[in-house]
Design a protein around this motif. Structure first.
Motif, mmCIF file in Angstrom:
data_model
loop_
_atom_site.group_PDB
_atom_site.id
_atom_site.type_symbol
_atom_site.label_atom_id
_atom_site.label_comp_id
_atom_site.label_asym_id
_atom_site.label_seq_id
_atom_site.Cartn_x
_atom_site.Cartn_y
_atom_site.Cartn_z
ATOM 1 N N PRO A 234 6.463 -33.214 6.212
ATOM 2 C CA PRO A 234 6.165 -33.647 4.842
ATOM 3 C C PRO A 234 5.780 -32.514 3.908
ATOM 4 O O PRO A 234 6.038 -32.587 2.704
ATOM 5 C CB PRO A 234 5.004 -34.629 5.031
ATOM 6 C CG PRO A 234 4.353 -34.211 6.306
ATOM 7 C CD PRO A 234 5.476 -33.720 7.178
ATOM 8 N N PHE A 235 5.148 -31.441 4.435
ATOM 9 C CA PHE A 235 4.801 -30.332 3.554
ATOM 10 C C PHE A 235 4.693 -29.046 4.372
ATOM 11 O O PHE A 235 4.481 -29.066 5.582
ATOM 12 C CB PHE A 235 3.492 -30.595 2.795
ATOM 13 C CG PHE A 235 2.280 -30.720 3.665
ATOM 14 C CD1 PHE A 235 1.538 -29.595 4.033
ATOM 15 C CD2 PHE A 235 1.850 -31.961 4.112
ATOM 16 C CE1 PHE A 235 0.410 -29.708 4.832
ATOM 17 C CE2 PHE A 235 0.717 -32.082 4.912
ATOM 18 C CZ PHE A 235 0.000 -30.948 5.275
ATOM 19 N N THR A 236 4.844 -27.930 3.667
ATOM 20 C CA THR A 236 4.794 -26.598 4.272
ATOM 21 C C THR A 236 3.971 -25.679 3.386
ATOM 22 O O THR A 236 4.170 -25.653 2.161
ATOM 23 C CB THR A 236 6.200 -26.009 4.448
ATOM 24 O OG1 THR A 236 6.993 -26.899 5.228
ATOM 25 C CG2 THR A 236 6.145 -24.651 5.138
ATOM 26 N N ILE A 237 3.066 -24.947 3.989
ATOM 27 C CA ILE A 237 2.266 -23.961 3.261
ATOM 28 C C ILE A 237 2.860 -22.588 3.550
ATOM 29 O O ILE A 237 2.859 -22.123 4.692
ATOM 30 C CB ILE A 237 0.792 -24.009 3.700
ATOM 31 C CG1 ILE A 237 0.216 -25.405 3.481
ATOM 32 C CG2 ILE A 237 -0.028 -22.968 2.948
ATOM 33 C CD1 ILE A 237 -1.167 -25.590 4.072
ATOM 34 N N THR A 238 3.391 -21.941 2.530
ATOM 35 C CA THR A 238 4.050 -20.647 2.712
ATOM 36 C C THR A 238 4.146 -19.924 1.380
ATOM 37 O O THR A 238 4.150 -20.551 0.316
ATOM 38 C CB THR A 238 5.459 -20.826 3.305
ATOM 39 O OG1 THR A 238 6.047 -19.544 3.540
ATOM 40 C CG2 THR A 238 6.360 -21.621 2.379
ATOM 41 N N GLY A 239 4.232 -18.614 1.442
ATOM 42 C CA GLY A 239 4.491 -17.824 0.252
ATOM 43 C C GLY A 239 5.948 -17.418 0.134
ATOM 44 O O GLY A 239 6.330 -16.702 -0.795
ATOM 45 N N TYR A 240 6.768 -17.880 1.071
ATOM 46 C CA TYR A 240 8.188 -17.514 1.089
ATOM 47 C C TYR A 240 8.932 -18.239 -0.031
ATOM 48 O O TYR A 240 8.737 -19.438 -0.241
ATOM 49 C CB TYR A 240 8.785 -17.865 2.442
ATOM 50 C CG TYR A 240 10.248 -17.555 2.570
ATOM 51 C CD1 TYR A 240 10.708 -16.250 2.443
ATOM 52 C CD2 TYR A 240 11.174 -18.564 2.814
ATOM 53 C CE1 TYR A 240 12.057 -15.962 2.567
ATOM 54 C CE2 TYR A 240 12.523 -18.288 2.934
ATOM 55 C CZ TYR A 240 12.962 -16.986 2.809
ATOM 56 O OH TYR A 240 14.292 -16.700 2.923
#
Length: 1016
Positions: free
Chosen positions: A966-972
């Motif tokens: 449902p969600f992803t935490i990333t700086g990409y």
């Protein structure tokens, strides 16, 4: 008088007999919590008469003889026999079975209690596997098993990439899958996840060496569900939902036009902008919305029936899974059936027969994400209707301002379909001729057939977007694999404290592949009815066919011993012989040894209250790899045509060079570990350190040109390489219960591994990952594998002073073609010239740390699960960052006009817009494209509710809602930080020395599902 006496006696006897038939009632409770035990079986011994306990553990049993014996049984509890003795009320407290509580773990050719393990083996149970609805059960391992890196694949039918404790070979990274004792070649997409009882991951050589031949990448043992004696059980599960993919933010027609013209203006050139779209398509085209569907259906159904008697047990299941792609074309579905049976003749002989037929079909999913992002947004989907032709594929509009092919037309023309049918058959006979000795012979076969049809239609949209001749082909492939395993196992305990388990065995395996393919060109038209190979031009007909097979013969043995459940040692030896190796080198030995010490069993630990369990263990072993071509030892000829005497004549040439000195690749592995249980077994801690190192690595070395081999890039298999993986694993778990209604568990897995190439071929560095006539990745002896290699970007020139200041010691400009707004590249060798000598390693795709977090909560009838997985410290070569350039007229990221450098201080990352790009900002491999790929992704959120049994007639019905990814935490900044590790680069090989490149592969979708689980 005698007649009267007889009548009285008969009446008395009858009355006595009648009086012995009574009704017995009672309540069965669990000793652990004093609560009523639901579903326990109460049976009159020696009969089939019985009942099961209700919601409160209560039961009523009629017509019970007063001198009968009642048998109370329940899974996980000790079976008890209670004499009635005329009683009408019998209450019973059932104790949990210590044998079942001490979990049994499947190992190679056997099983042991988890507490007796000396090797590194992790278990994933059925309930954890089925939480995630997926076509491949390996996705369920992600974040749940330490040291196992699972990279999910997004498109329907794609196979996740599985790495167990890093990599030590270039010859594939897939582990060996063993399903119910039968090794499986290839992936396990065909398996129904609902059929799996458990998966054991054999991570170290001391556990995997018993499968020596192909165990260098680890082994995953899969056990399917079996029947149990007792009442017939029916289970139906269903999950239906949809998948979505986040829409990337690309420029609309107005910004696209501005960027297009600015690129020319900045270079002092006149733009060649084609403004036709302003009149024919004033609103522009949102190509993403045109070709990518907002939702794709996914569904999964499974029905199982199990039960049996003390003689025959069975488990039958039927499953269907389907996943559609985000395009109008592309899907994968599979229909599975499975019947597992086991018949016990007597205490000496047992026989089992399992059969699992299956059918799969799929349309290949076209990868049009990149085209949907880069296509000219001013161009309409179709040409004006007054220009339409009978060939519908000609009616799509060619791009007005770039060379990207119309993605809607490409999807419409996609026509690749495959269908596969097959079955796995497994049968075994087990004999116990004397007490403690078990003889077992098992024969299994895996046969499957696949037909693939491919059609490329003829069409003409433009001189640069056409197919002059249609192309059609049909390919038929057959696989027939079989395995015969024979083992003898002796288990004994003597002098009360000495426990011995000895196993010896012999196996034979054969893997065969039959392939034939026919192709023709120039089918008269594109009608469905004409899409047959026979409809093509006979003069263009080509046919291909081949048969390959390889065999294995193995001898194996193992001894496991423990003294007083304190000191454990296990040793195994396997001798493998492979048809792939030449005479003299066919056989290799794969030994292993492991030991453990249960410290808490020592007398000096009995009074302490810190540790409930404390065990040290270590192991060493060798495993093998034979992943080479079947004909690697043979020099082969192939046909070709030569110009001779003014005419063309048939001839032969050397198509491959064989090596008759090849031998097994070997991986040596050692590890040490500690297992702890603390705080009344609520806290569990496991830590391991390991090292794997290969020698005699099989590698395809380039052949010297002087041997006359016609292919300039020819190779020959040789044993000349070595790789090493070294790392650690830490597992933490906490389980607790608060009151009688709430319980929870939390697990955290941390692991790290470094993959190093000690030696490759000796031919110098290996370059992979093509990019503008260059390579992205450089692998070299002594270095980490798959690292990015290129120029080092050092910000942007903000003004002419900075451009002129970038010189060598003599004042010579290092970048004479640079302007303000261009990337400054480092002159690493300080010679005043920017050339290949200034390249450096600029990124590593393999993470420094992998983490999995698994949470489970239960309150009364409500349950909740959350799973997370992430990697940290890994880099991604993000080719999609090139969308800022607008090169070749491609569309750009939204906001490019403002984000690209357009004056001093406006940006220090995105270079200026340029048509010529004389500084090669976007056309050279550099750290500009490298981004931190670290991420933490929520893999699963699920909430479920089990309805009260009285609402569903005493059955069990659970309903659930889940969200996957449902969600992803990333700086990409790319579409999916997980996907580049699965696909590799421009090909889909996913090679361990060619990975980490984001070329806009199919991303992992978000999936939302509604599910039911009905048991009765």
């Amino acid at each position: 008088m005698k007649q009267l006496l007889f009548l009285c006696c008969f009446t008395l006897i009858s009355l006595c007999g009648f009086s012995q038939q009574i009704t017995v009632k009672g309540i069965v409770t669990s000793a652990s919590d004093n609560l009523g035990l639901i579903g326990a079986t109460v049976q009159i011994k020696g009969t089939t008469t019985g009942t099961i306990t209700g919601l409160d553990g209560d039961y009523t049993l009629d017509n019970v003889a007063s001198d009968a014996v009642l048998v109370f049984s329940s899974i996980g509890y000790e079976t008890q026999e209670i004499p009635v003795n005329g009683r009408t009320t019998i209450n019973l407290v059932m104790k949990e079975s210590t044998e079942l509580l001490d979990e049994v773990v499947v190992i190679g050719y056997g099983a042991v209690k988890k507490s007796d393990l000396t090797s590194s083996i992790s278990t994933v149970k059925s309930e954890d596997i089925t939480q995630t609805v997926t076509g491949n059960a390996m996705d369920a391992l992600q974040g749940k098993v330490n040291g196992v890196q699972v990279t999910s694949a997004g498109s329907p039918g794609a196979t996740p990439k599985v790495l167990i404790r890093g990599v030590t070979t270039v010859n594939g990274s897939d582990p060996l899958y063993v399903v119910d004792g039968m090794p499986i070649s290839g992936n396990i997409n065909f398996l129904n996840s609902n059929d799996i009882e458990s998966m054991q991951v054999l991570k170290d050589a001391s556990a995997a060496a018993i499968y020596g031949t192909r165990a260098s990448n680890g082994v995953i043992l899969i056990t399917t569900k079996k029947g149990k004696a007792g009442q017939t059980r029916v289970n139906f599960t269903a999950s239906v939902g949809f998948q979505t993919i986040s829409k990337p933010n690309v420029a609309g027609p107005s910004e696209y036009k501005d960027v297009y013209n600015t690129r020319y203006t900045n270079d002092g050139l006149v733009s060649n902008w084609n403004d036709t779209g302003a009149t024919t398509n004033p609103g522009g085209t949102d190509w993403w919305d045109t070709v990518v569907n907002k939702a794709a259906l996914t569904q999964n159904y499974s029905l199982s029936v199990s039960g049996g008697t003390d003689k025959l047990v069975y488990n039958f299941s039927l499953g269907y899974y389907r996943s559609n792609s985000q395009f109008d074309v592309g899907y994968w579905d599979k229909l599975n059936a499975r019947l597992n049976t086991e018949y016990t003749f007597n205490k000496y002989v047992k026989f089992g027969f399992d059969i699992a037929p299956r059918m799969e079909s799929w349309d290949d999913t076209p990868n049009q994400f990149s085209s949907a992002m880069s296509m000219d947004p001013t161009t309409p989907v179709f040409r004006p209707e007054d220009q339409w032709e009978d060939n519908v594929y000609n009616n799509y509009q060619r791009s007005y301002n770039n060379q990207t092919w119309n993605p809607a037309g490409s999807i419409a023309r996609a026509n690749d379909h495959s269908r596969e049918m097959g079955a796995i058959i497994n049968t075994y006979l087990q004999i116990n001729p004397i007490e403690k000795l078990t003889l077992r012979t098992q024969f299994g076969a895996n046969a499957h057939y696949r037909r693939t049809d491919h059609f490329v239609p003829q069409f003409y949209m433009d001189a640069l977007e056409k197919q002059d001749l249609s192309d059609i082909s049909r390919q038929s492939q057959e696989w027939l694999d079989w395995n015969w395993t024979n083992t003898a196992t002796y288990i004994d305990t003597f002098a009360e404290k000495h426990n011995l388990n000895v196993m010896a065995g012999f196996t034979a395996e054969r893997y065969a592949w039959y392939n034939v393919k026919a192709t023709r060109d120039n089918v008269p038209n594109n009608l469905d009815q004409m899409q047959e190979v026979n409809a093509g031009d006979p003069t263009t007909a080509e046919g291909f066919g081949e048969t390959t097979f390889n065999t294995l013969v193995s001898f194996l043995g193992r001894v496991m011993y423990n003294y007083d459940n304190r000191y454990y040692i296990s040793a195994s030896l396997r001798a493998d012989g492979s048809s792939r190796f030449p005479k003299g080198n066919k056989y290799a030995l794969f030994p292993a040894v492991s030991a453990s010490w249960r410290i808490t069993a020592e007398e000096f630990m009995q009074d302490q209250e810190i540790f409930n369990d404390l065990k040290l263990r270590g192991g060493w072993g060798r495993v093998g790899n034979q992943a080479i071509d079947n004909d690697a030892t043979v020099t082969l000829l192939d046909q070709t045509q030569y110009a001779y005497g003014g005419s063309i004549t048939n001839g032969y040439f050397v198509s491959s060079i064989g090596n008759t000195d090849l031998k097994w690749e070997t991986v040596e592995d050692w590890n040490v570990g500690i297992d702890m249980s603390l705080l009344n077994s609520r806290l569990g801690v496991t830590f391991e350190y390991f090292q794997k190192k290969s020698k005699d690595m099989l590698y395809q070395k380039q052949t010297p040109l002087y041997i006359g081999y016609p292919n300039w890039n020819s190779t020959v298999w040789m044993n000349i390489g070595s790789m090493q993986a070294r790392g650690w694993e830490l597992g933490l778990s906490w389980r607790d219960q608060i009151g009688k209604d709430f319980s929870y568990d939390i697990g955290v897995n941390l692991s790290a591994v470094r993959n190093k190439a000690i030696k490759f071929s000796g031919d110098g560095p290996i370059y992979t990952g093509g990019f503008n006539s260059d390579s992205i990745i450089r692998n070299e002896d002594g270095g980490l594998i798959s690292r990015f290699y290129g120029y080092v970007a050092d910000g942007l020139f903000q003004n002419w002073e900075e451009v002129y200041a970038h010189t060598d010691e003599h004042g010579t400009l290092i970048q004479p073609d640079a302007q303000p707004g261009d990337i400054r590249f480092k002159d690493l060798d300080h010679n005043g010239v920017l050339d290949a000598n200034d390249k450096a390693f600029i990124g590593n795709p393999y993470p420094d740390l992998m983490m999995g977090i698994n949470i489970g909560l239960r309150y009364k009838r409500i349950d909740f699960a959350a799973n997370f997985y992430g990697t940290f410290g890994n880099d991604i070569f993000n080719i999609t960052k090139g969308l800022y350039s607008g090169a070749n007229g491609q569309n750009v990221w939204a906001g490019t006009l403002q984000e690209a450098w357009h004056g001093e201080g406006t940006s220090n990352d995105i270079p200026r817009l340029s048509y010529s790009d004389l500084n090669l900002n976007y056309n050279r491999v550099s750290s500009f494209y490298v981004e931190d790929g670290s991420y933490m992704r929520c893999k699963l959120l699920q909430i479920g509710y089990t309805l009260p049994e009285k609402w569903v007639g005493g059955s069990q019905l659970r309903i659930s809602f889940s969200a996957q990814n449902p969600f992803t935490i990333t700086g990409y900044s790319g579409m999916d930080p997980e996907r580049p590790m699965a696909d590799g680069t421009t090909d889909s090989s996913g090679s361990v020395i060619n990975t980490g490149i984001d070329n806009t592969a199919y991303p992992n979708p978000r999936t939302f599902l509604f599910g039911i689980d009905f048991k009765f």
